[in-house]
Design an enzyme around this catalytic site. Structure first.
Site, PDB file in Angstrom:
ATOM      1  N   CYS A 143      19.892  26.737 -29.044  1.00 49.85           N
ATOM      2  CA  CYS A 143      18.746  25.870 -28.954  1.00 49.85           C
ATOM      3  C   CYS A 143      17.604  26.406 -28.215  1.00 49.85           C
ATOM      4  CB  CYS A 143      19.305  24.637 -28.164  1.00 49.85           C
ATOM      5  SG  CYS A 143      17.947  23.242 -27.926  1.00 49.85           S
ATOM      6  N   LYS A 157      -4.643   1.192   4.247  1.00 53.00           N
ATOM      7  CA  LYS A 157      -3.644   1.466   3.357  1.00 53.00           C
ATOM      8  C   LYS A 157      -3.896   2.638   2.539  1.00 53.00           C
ATOM      9  CE  LYS A 157      -0.929  -1.546   2.196  1.00 53.00           C
ATOM     10  NZ  LYS A 157      -0.245  -3.103   2.178  1.00 53.00           N
ATOM     11  N   TYR A 182       7.236  -0.519  17.358  1.00 55.29           N
ATOM     12  CA  TYR A 182       5.912  -0.544  17.343  1.00 55.29           C
ATOM     13  C   TYR A 182       4.968  -1.722  18.155  1.00 55.29           C
ATOM     14  CZ  TYR A 182       6.141  -2.925  12.790  1.00 55.29           C
ATOM     15  OH  TYR A 182       6.541  -4.043  12.059  1.00 55.29           O
TER      16      TYR A 182
HETATM   17  C1  9MJ Z   1       4.358  -0.684  10.639  1.00 52.86           C
HETATM   18  N1  9MJ Z   1       4.685  -1.387   9.764  1.00 52.86           N
HETATM   19  O1  9MJ Z   1       4.656   0.636  10.738  1.00 52.86           O
HETATM   20  C2  9MJ Z   1       2.674  -2.838  13.064  1.00 52.86           C
HETATM   21  N2  9MJ Z   1       3.609  -1.261  11.691  1.00 52.86           N
HETATM   22  O2  9MJ Z   1       1.808  -4.509  14.702  1.00 52.86           O
HETATM   23  C3  9MJ Z   1       3.049  -0.669  12.993  1.00 52.86           C
HETATM   24  N3  9MJ Z   1       3.374  -2.461  11.862  1.00 52.86           N
HETATM   25  C4  9MJ Z   1       2.483  -4.232  13.561  1.00 52.86           C
HETATM   26  N4  9MJ Z   1       2.566  -1.555  13.794  1.00 52.86           N
HETATM   27  C5  9MJ Z   1       1.469  -5.538  14.720  1.00 52.86           C
HETATM   28  N5  9MJ Z   1       3.102   0.576  13.228  1.00 52.86           N
HETATM   29  C6  9MJ Z   1       2.094  -6.075  13.633  1.00 52.86           C
HETATM   30  C7  9MJ Z   1       2.622  -5.311  12.831  1.00 52.86           C
END
Ligand code: 9MJ
Length: 707
Positions: free
Chosen positions: A444, A320, A226
Site C-alpha cells: 500500500c 477572553k 480564586y
Molecule cells: C476563573 N474561572 O479562573 C474568577 N476565575 O472571580 C478566576 N473566575 C472569578 N476568577 C470572581 N480566576 C468571579 C469569578
C-alpha cells in the site's frame, strides 16, 4: 443579523435562542452550540437591549447569568452570591476598563491581580472551624446544588485547613479536569469503544454532577481557588483579612488551597495586556484549559468603591482568548491510512477559525466514534482544537442537518469503506479491536509513504530535508519501494523526480523558465541521506517501524543485545526476557524479523553501494542492568529537563543501576517529571508512584555519581 431585521424581532429571537441554549447547557448538561457562539449571541442581545431600553425585560437571559439548578441535588443558598464576570474580547475594552477604574477610584495606576481564567465549573467550598462542611455549584449565582459528597473526592479540595483558619470561610474556585488526564481518559474510552468526553469542561461538569460520588472519585478532577465568599473571622491571631486580593490568594495557599502558580500583579493597561499575551503564548503548555485571563482590582477598599452591576463586579473583567470550539459544516468524510495500515476517518470542513488558527480538517478517530457521533455529509459539527492535539469533531448539531423535501436526512449514515482508498486492499478489523486496518502492508503506497516518513524522521534516521512531499513523490513515481532504496538515490534521480512532479502539478519553476536546472537542493538531500548511514542501533530499530516498538523499547533492545544479529535471531521467548518487553511486543518483534521481506530490506540497508558504506552503527557487547544504588529500581522520565536531555538523564540513572522504562505502572519506582510533563505524570499521580522534580534528580545524581 441582517440590517433589515427589526430590533424587536431580533431581540425576541435572541432571547429564545439563549434561553434554549441555557436550558440545554445547565439543566440537560447537553450543550448544542459552542460557547463562542453563545457569547456572541449574548453580546449582540446586550447591545440591542442597551440601544433599545423600551424592550427591557427582567426575565431576559442577560439579566440572569446561568439558570435554574437541575434539581437532582439539594439546593444551597449562597450566603454571599457567586458572581460572574463581565467579558472583554478586544484590547480597547481592557483599556476602557482600566480608565474607568482610574477615574472612579482617583488612583492613576491602581494594582491589579492577574489570574488565568480556568474553563471548568465554579464552586463554593464552606469551612467551619477549618473543616470542610459543604460544597455547592454556582447554579444561578444565588442558589446552587449541594455536591459536598462529590467534592470530597476531589484530591485538591482540602478537607481540613492548615494554619489558623477563620471561624467560617467560604472559598470560591474552579473544579476542572487537567488536559493530560482528559486526553488519557478519552484515549482509554476510545480504545474500549466507549463514549469519550466532549472537552475537559464537560468532563468536569459531568463528573461533578454524578449522583454516585464513587463514580466522581474515579474521575481525574482538580480544584483551584480564586475568591472568597462568606467569612466570619472569630477571635485570636490572624483575625483580620488581608487588604488586597493578591495577598488573599497567598493566604489561601497557606491555608492549603491550590492557587494557580500563574497569578501575578501588575499596573496599567500595558501590564495587563503583557500578562494576557504571556499567558496566551503559554496556553498550550499549561496543564489545564483556560479561556482567558482575569484582571481584578487588587485593593479591597477600591473594590468596594467600584461596587457591582447586576451580578458582576465592576472591579473585575475576564479578557477572553479565541475560542477552542467552533461550529462549521462538513464538506466530505475521508479516511487516512497510516504507517501500520490503521484507517482513520476525518472530515474536510468549511474553513473555520478555532483558537486563532484556521482549521479545515478534523479527526473522527475511528469507526466507532463515527457511529457514535453519526456524522454525515453536510452536517454542522462542533470542532475542538486544544493545544497540540489534532482538531477533532466533538458533536453534531442535529437541528442543522440538511433534509430532503420529505423532511428526511439528505445523507445516509457514513460507512467506512471496505477497501483501502489508496491501494484497494481489503480493510479489516480484528475481533475486539477498535482500529480498522488496510491489509495491504507495504504494498500500500500510503503505508509506504508513512513508513518512509517515519524512517527519515528526526528521532529515527534523522535525514535532513526529506519531508513528506518528497517522499510522496518518490513513492508515487516508483523511485523507492523500501527504506533501503533511499540509499541508492542519486542527484539525477531527485532532479528527474522533481521534474515529473512539477509537470504533473502543471508548475514551471523559475529556474526552468530561465533554462537552468537547480541541483543544489538535490545534492543537499543526497548528503543528508549519506550522513544518516552512520548511526546507532537504537535509531535503526526505531526507524524500522515495528509496531509498538517506540524509542524507549528500541533503546532497551539495543542495550540488552548490543548488536542487531542476535535481535534478529531471538525468538519470542528470548525477547520476553528483556526487561519491559511484554508478550505482545515480543511477538511483534519476532514476527517482524521472521518475515523474509523485512530481512531482505535490512540486508540491503547494510550493504555497501556504489562505493558508499551501507547503514552502519557501532555494535557492542550485550549490557544487562548494572549494579549500583538504584539496582532493581525502575524509573520513568517525562517532560523536559533544563540541565540535560532526557537521554542523558536516563543514561546516568542507568549507570547507577536503574532500569529506565517508557511507561508508568505500579512497578515503577519513581517518575522524574520535568517541564510540561503530561500523561505519564498524571498516571504516576493516579497510581501513587513517587514523583521527583529536576532539582531532586540533580541532587541525587550529585550525591551518588562517582561515589
Ligand atoms: C476563573 N474561572 O479562573 C474568577 N476565575 O472571580 C478566576 N473566575 C472569578 N476568577 C470572581 N480566576 C468571579 C469569578
Amino acid at each position: 443579523m441582517t440590517p433589515a431585521t427589526a430590533p424587536a424581532a431580533r431581540i425576541a429571537d435572541l432571547r429564545r435562542r439563549l434561553d434554549d441554549a441555557n436550558h440545554r447547557y445547565y439543566v440537560l448538561d447537553d450543550p448544542d452550540i459552542p460557547d463562542a457562539e453563545y457569547d456572541r449571541l449574548l453580546r449582540e442581545l446586550q447591545e440591542l437591549e442597551a440601544a433599545h431600553p423600551e424592550f427591557a425585560d427582567p426575565s431576559s437571559p442577560t439579566a440572569r447569568v446561568g439558570s435554574v439548578p437541575a434539581g437532582k441535588f439539594a439546593e444551597v443558598r449562597h450566603a454571599v452570591p457567586m458572581l460572574s464576570l463581565a467579558n472583554a474580547f478586544a484590547d480597547e475594552e481592557v483599556a476602557e476598563f482600566v480608565a474607568r477604574i482610574g477615574r472612579e477610584t482617583g488612583d492613576a495606576e491602581p494594582a491589579f491581580s492577574l489570574e488565568p481564567k480556568l474553563d471548568g465549573l465554579a464552586i463554593s467550598l464552606r469551612y467551619e472551624d477549618g473543616v470542610f462542611v459543604r460544597g455547592a455549584t454556582r447554579g444561578d449565582g444565588a442558589t446552587g446544588e449541594d455536591v459536598t459528597a462529590n467534592l470530597r473526592t476531589v484530591r485538591t479540595v482540602p478537607l481540613r485547613l492548615r494554619g489558623k483558619p477563620p471561624a467560617v470561610l467560604e472559598v470560591r474556585g474552579e473544579v476542572y479536569m487537567p488536559k493530560a488526564a482528559f486526553e488519557r481518559w478519552n484515549e482509554v474510552a476510545r480504545a474500549r469503544g466507549e463514549k469519550p468526553m466532549a472537552n475537559p469542561r464537560n468532563g468536569a461538569a459531568g463528573s461533578l454532577r454524578q449522583l454516585d460520588p464513587r463514580i466522581t472519585a474515579q474521575r481525574p478532577l482538580a480544584f483551584y481557588a480564586y475568591a472568597l465568599g462568606e467569612v466570619v473571622l472569630g477571635q485570636g491571631a490572624g483575625a483580620t483579612l488581608p487588604p488586597t486580593h493578591s495577598q488573599t490568594l497567598a493566604w489561601l495557599r497557606e491555608l492549603g488551597f491550590p492557587v494557580s502558580a500563574e497569578v501575578d500583579v501588575a499596573r496599567g493597561v500595558d501590564g495587563l495586556l503583557a500578562y494576557y499575551r504571556r499567558i496566551g503564548d503559554r496556553r498550550n503548555a499549561l496543564p489545564f484549559d483556560i479561556d482567558g485571563v482575569v484582571y481584578k482590582l487588587d485593593r479591597y477598599d477600591q473594590q468596594r468603591a467600584m461596587g457591582f452591576v447586576s451580578r458582576a463586579p465592576r472591579w473585575a473583567i475576564a479578557h477572553k482568548f479565541p475560542a477552542q470550539e467552533e461550529a462549521t459544516v462538513v464538506e466530505s468524510i475521508e479516511v487516512n491510512v497510516g504507517r501500520t495500515g490503521a484507517v482513520t476517518p476525518w472530515v474536510l470542513m468549511q474553513p473555520v477559525q478555532v483558537g486563532g488558527v484556521t482549521v479545515t480538517r478534523a479527526t473522527l478517530h475511528n469507526a466507532d466514534q463515527v457511529a457514535r457521533l453519526d456524522v454525515r455529509n453536510g452536517d454542522t459539527v462542533i470542532v475542538r482544537r486544544a493545544g497540540d492535539v489534532i482538531p477533532e469533531v466533538v458533536r453534531v448539531i442535529e437541528d442543522r442537518r440538511p433534509l430532503d423535501r420529505k423532511g428526511q436526512p439528505l445523507h445516509a449514515p457514513y460507512q467506512l469503506p471496505m477497501e483501502c482508498p489508496v491501494c484497494g486492499s481489503a480493510i479489516e478489523r480484528e475481533e475486539g479491536e477498535v482500529v480498522a486496518r488496510c491489509s495491504g502492508g507495504l504494498f500500500c503506497p500510503a503505508q509506504r509513504v508513512q513508513a518512509l516518513f517515519h524512517f527519515a524522521s528526526r528521532r529515527a534516521m534523522d535525514i535532513e530535508g526529506l519531508g513528506e512531499r518528497f517522499i510522496t513523490a518518490l513513492v508515487e513515481f516508483d523511485y523507492v519501494h523500501t527504506v533501503a532504496d533511499l540509499y541508492r538515490l542519486t542527484v539525477d534521480d531527485f532532479v528527474e523526480m522533481k521534474r515529473r512532479a512539477d509537470e504533473q502539478a502543471g508548475v514551471v519553476p523559475e529556474t526552468v523558465k530561465a533554462g537552468k536546472i537547480a541541483t543544489k537542493w538535490a545534492e543537499n538531500l543526497v548528503a543528508g541521506i549519506d550522513a544518516s548511514r552512520n548511526t546507532t542501533l537504537d535509531r535503526v530499530l526505531y526507524a524500522l517501524g515495528i509496531r509498538d516498538v517506540g524509542e524507549s523499547t528500541a533503546k532497551t533492545l539495543a542495550r540488552h543485545f548490543g548488536s542487531l544479529d542476535p535481535i534478529m535471531a531471538a525468538d519470542e521467548e528470548a525477547l520476553r526476557q528483556v526487561p519491559d518487553i511484554g508478550p505482545v511486543v515480543a511477538a511483534r518483534i519476532a514476527h517482524f524479523f521472521a518475515e523474509p521481506h523485512n530481512r531482505d530490506v535490512i540486508a540491503a540497508l547494510r550493504a555497501p553501494y556504489d562505493g558508499k558504506a551501507g547503514v552502519h552503527w557501532p555494535e557492542g557487547a550485550p549490557r544487562r542492568a548494572s549494579e549500583g544504588p538504584l539496582s532493581g529500581q525502575t524509573v520513568v522520565l517525562t517532560g523536559g529537563l533544563a540541565a540535560m536531555s532526557r537521554d542523558e538523564a536516563g543514561a546516568r540513572l542507568e549507570a547507577l543501576g536503574a532500569k529506565v522504562s517508557g511507561s508508568v505502572s505500579k512497578k515503577t519506582s519513581f517518575v522524574v517529571a520535568g517541564e510540561a510533563a503530561g500523561s505519564k505524570l498524571a498516571k504516576a499521580q493516579e497510581l501513587g508512584v513517587e514523583v521527583w522534580d529536576e532539582a531532586r534528580l540533580l541532587a541525587y545524581l550529585a550525591g551518588h555519581e562517582g561515589a
